[in-house]
Design a protein around this motif. Structure first.
Motif, PDB file in Angstrom:
ATOM      1  N   ASP A  31       4.029  -3.040  -4.189  1.00  0.00           N
ATOM      2  CA  ASP A  31       5.469  -3.236  -4.343  1.00  0.00           C
ATOM      3  C   ASP A  31       5.750  -3.854  -5.705  1.00  0.00           C
ATOM      4  OD1 ASP A  31       8.155  -4.086  -4.100  1.00  0.00           O
ATOM      5  OD2 ASP A  31       7.935  -4.228  -1.929  1.00  0.00           O
ATOM      6  N   ASP A  32       6.424  -3.115  -6.570  1.00  0.00           N
ATOM      7  CA  ASP A  32       6.812  -3.634  -7.900  1.00  0.00           C
ATOM      8  C   ASP A  32       5.643  -3.725  -8.881  1.00  0.00           C
ATOM      9  OD1 ASP A  32       9.254  -3.965  -6.678  1.00  0.00           O
ATOM     10  OD2 ASP A  32       9.350  -6.140  -6.885  1.00  0.00           O
ATOM     11  N   ASP A 347       6.097   1.266  -5.375  1.00  0.00           N
ATOM     12  CA  ASP A 347       7.413   1.841  -5.079  1.00  0.00           C
ATOM     13  C   ASP A 347       8.284   2.050  -6.309  1.00  0.00           C
ATOM     14  OD1 ASP A 347       7.829  -0.874  -5.336  1.00  0.00           O
ATOM     15  OD2 ASP A 347       8.980  -1.099  -3.487  1.00  0.00           O
ATOM     16  N   GLN A 348       8.094   1.250  -7.317  1.00  0.00           N
ATOM     17  CA  GLN A 348       8.680   1.511  -8.629  1.00  0.00           C
ATOM     18  C   GLN A 348       7.946   0.658  -9.637  1.00  0.00           C
ATOM     19  OE1 GLN A 348      10.777  -0.891  -6.213  1.00  0.00           O
ATOM     20  NE2 GLN A 348       9.940  -1.906  -8.003  1.00  0.00           N
TER      21      GLN A 348
HETATM   22 CA    CA Z   1       9.756  -2.694  -4.922  1.00  0.00          CA
END
Ligand code: CA
Length: 724
Positions: A31-32, A347-348
């Protein structure tokens, strides 16, 4: 070919005999985690040896992008293979509709075992998984709770990243059916804010300075002014406790935005807390001492914040890398590596101080990109590097392709399998551009709604707030410090990309008239919307007017007429000036219907979709249709008077008026004569030659008092007919 051989197998040899062995898929997802914090991508700031193992034994994709740079939406894009406006999860806080088609369900149907462990963040329970265990919401780094399949919550002592890795290994070892292929989605919380590392990595980078990005002190010149309104800078938007990990009083409120405490600290055991304090407190006390002594400049405070931030972030990344190593080792040790495709993605991306930021959301490179590393033994040559444009909507069709399942037509992404088999070299018909859209307006971090396209060299962004384009030449300006949209040398590039933008929006069926949108960043709109919701909460309404400024005008130029016609009839005005269909859609689903159950609702909307956008009449009509659907669902007993959009402009050939005529031709068909009644009264405002007198519409758009009188008189017979 696989489908053909499966088909022949069914015909001649029984269901499984001729079926080639299908690969297992281990999908590791964080995540991130930005690509610039992975050494295989050339990181200047850290080493990720285990992630690099995937890259060196497989492929690395440099141009891998998300469709919407925010946690929940990216996951929804992956599960469905569709852009946010199609899968319905536009922004964090939405609830994922788990009844829709997703790749895990389709993989189950063709015999795959599906498992999900870790962060989910889609508000509803996972569907399509044989096994799942997920963090509630964002979850916690320390001693996290996990929601179990029976709905119960179980707390595990330890560090979240390690626990997700352990549980993934446990599932592989103990729970999976060894006779069937699997997809395991191992989804980390790390390195999401608030970047709380495990004790074993506290000393990493302890006595060194991590290099700063060149744009740490970006002044946002030469691009949209909206950049300056961001609330995600290290300088101005870091909290004392939550982000900086100080305990107790904030001595420097001018420098640290809030006192918001560190929730992770509160969850720790005494032992964890002692280790934490030993690592952080000496540095914290030294900083406080130097600040009090006046030894630090403003710039040095930002630099201190950056060091604290980036070190914590990278320490969290290191734990993810450790976990990846354990999973890869397990595949090796068990002889599973040969037939298991391993993917690492996140996710990004994330701003690691670039543009002075943390967080994501903007369409700039650092958060638009997703890492994409893949190992497919026997197919992808080790050390492959690709610059093909890929996107997270491609994952679902790729997984389905591997599983030998049919890829539904409605999926918008494309299978990467041919690209992977061709060593990352795109075929002639591979995509030339990706489409991106961010929908959270004026929410956390104040990043405006925007969308755009990116090709291999250029990036075009559009900001509806301000109707503004930004254009970047990534070859000349890889850090995106200067928009060239107004540079005459780029006029041709701008026009070409604008065409590509329009065409891609059409291709992906992006109709903003139907996508719920708030104008919560405009204080007057926000206040009026809140007032309407409060009014509606009181209920007791027989007649509701829904629309834009022309409806709101019943409280202005139309006040006397309203009093006379509707003052005694329990009527409510739900009009807001400037609204388009998408804003009414948002309001009706966010409180504006309150407790009202009117006998009749009068709807007129669409002229701002015309005036501001000259939006395609088909699109506007679809927006009106969406509003009618919402009213049917929420107020099934209410009769609807659907007005044709009133005429506007000087004469019958006015372009905006013609657009309204075209809208009306379409929405007329939305009436059923039972619940929805179409009523066109535009002729009452027109002279015989089609012109509009200023006495009726002073600005050729809004009604005068005399105009409202005409409206009321023309509407009255229909209201009577409907029992009012
Ligand atoms: Ca994220």
């Amino acid at each position: 070919m696989r489908k053909l051989s499966l088909f022949l197998g069914l015909l001649f040899c029984g269901p499984l005999a001729a079926q080639p062995q299908r690969p297992n898929i281990l999908f590791i997802f964080s995540d991130d985690h930005a690509p610039q914090a992975i050494s295989a991508y050339g990181s200047r700031i850290n080493q990720t040896p285990n992630l690099d193992r995937i890259a060196s034994s497989g492929a690395l994709f440099r141009n891998s992008f998300c469709a919407n740079s925010i946690c929940g939406p990216s996951r929804a894009c992956i599960l469905t293979g569709k852009h946010s406006h199609v899968n319905g999860f536009l922004r964090n806080g939405n609830k994922f509709d788990g009844t829709q088609t997703t790749f895990p369900k389709l993989m189950q149907e063709v015999g795959y075992q599906t498992a999900l462990i870790g962060k989910w963040h889609l508000s509803t329970d996972p569907t399509g998984f044989d096994h799942w265990e997920v963090l509630p919401g964002q979850g916690s780094y320390y001693n996290p709770d996990f929601i179990q399949m029976d709905g119960s919550r179980q707390r595990f002592e330890g560090y979240c990243t390690d626990i997700i890795t352990e549980h993934s290994l446990q599932w592989l070892k103990e729970q999976r059916d060894q006779n069937r292929p699997f997809i395991l989605m191992c989804q980390h919380k790390a390195p999401h804010r608030n970047w709380s590392p495990p004790a074993r990595h506290f000393s990493l980078y302890k006595d060194v300075d991590v290099p700063e990005p060149e744009s740490l002190f970006d002044d946002y010149a030469g691009r949209s002014k909206l950049l300056q309104q961001n609330e995600m800078s290290l300088k101005n938007h870091f909290s004392w406790g939550h982000d900086m990990k100080f305990q107790g009083d904030n001595y420097f409120p001018d420098y640290f935005r809030s006192l918001r405490g560190n929730g992770e600290y509160r969850r720790m055991t005494a032992e964890q807390r002692a280790a934490w304090d030993a690592a952080y407190e000496p540095e914290n006390q030294e900083f406080i001492r130097r600040m009090k002594a006046g030894e630090l400049t403003d710039k040095q405070v930002v630099q201190f914040k950056y060091q604290r931030y980036i070190k914590d972030y990278l320490r969290c990344v290191q734990a993810v890398d450790d976990g990846v190593g354990q999973l890869l080792d397990y595949l090796d040790d068990e002889g599973l590596a040969e037939n298991t495709i391993v993917i690492y993605s996140s996710d990004q991306g994330f701003y690691l101080g670039e543009h002075g930021w943390y967080d994501k959301r903007w369409m700039f490179e650092e958060s638009l990109k997703m890492p994409f590393l893949i190992r497919w033994p026997g197919v992808i040559e080790p050390g492959t590097k690709s610059t093909a444009l890929i996107q997270n909507i491609d994952y679902a069709p790729t997984f389905l392709d591997w599983a030998g399942a049919n890829i539904p037509q409605a999926i918008q992404g494309r299978s990467l399998v041919p690209l992977l088999k061709n060593q990352g070299q795109p075929s002639a018909n591979w995509r030339d551009a990706i489409y991106y859209a961010y929908y959270e307006n004026a929410a956390v971090h104040n990043v405006p709604v925007h969308d755009g396209v990116r090709t291999d060299r250029y990036k075009l962004m559009f900001f509806p707030r301000g109707r503004e384009w930004n254009l970047f030449d990534l070859q000349q300006d890889p850090q995106e410090m200067r928009s060239v949209h107004a540079d005459p040398d780029y006029a041709g590039v701008l026009a070409g990309l604008q065409k590509r933008y329009r065409d891609l929006r059409q291709f992906y069926d992006v109709n903003t008239a139907t996508i719920p949108a708030t104008r919560g960043d405009e204080s007057r709109w926000k206040a009026r919307n809140a007032q309407l919701t409060a009014n509606a909460r009181r209920g007791n309404v027989d007649l509701a007017f829904i629309g834009d400024s022309i409806t709101q005008g019943w409280e202005g130029a139309g006040k006397q007429v309203w009093e006379q016609h509707y003052g005694e009839r329990r009527a409510i005005n739900l009009g807001i000036g400037g609204d388009r269909t998408e804003h009414v859609i948002w309001r009706l689903t966010h409180g504006n219907l309150g407790k009202i159950k009117p006998k009749v609702a009068v709807l007129m909307i669409g002229t701002n979709n015309t005036g501001h956008f000259m939006q395609d009449p088909d699109e506007v009509a679809a927006g009106v249709g969406e509003i009618l659907d919402i009213l049917a669902e929420r107020l099934p007993e209410t009769k609807i008077v659907l007005h044709g959009v009133f005429p506007r402009g000087a004469d019958s050939l006015d372009e905006a008026r013609l657009n309204n005529v075209a809208i009306n031709q379409r929405i007329r068909r939305l009436a059923d004569g039972e619940r929805v009644h179409y009523l066109e009264i535009g002729q009452h405002f027109l002279e015989p030659d089609g012109t509009i007198r200023r006495e009726i519409m002073p600005d050729l758009l809004h009604l005068s008092e005399a105009g409202y009188e005409k409206w009321a008189v023309a509407l009255e017979p229909k209201l009577k007919e409907l029992g009012l």
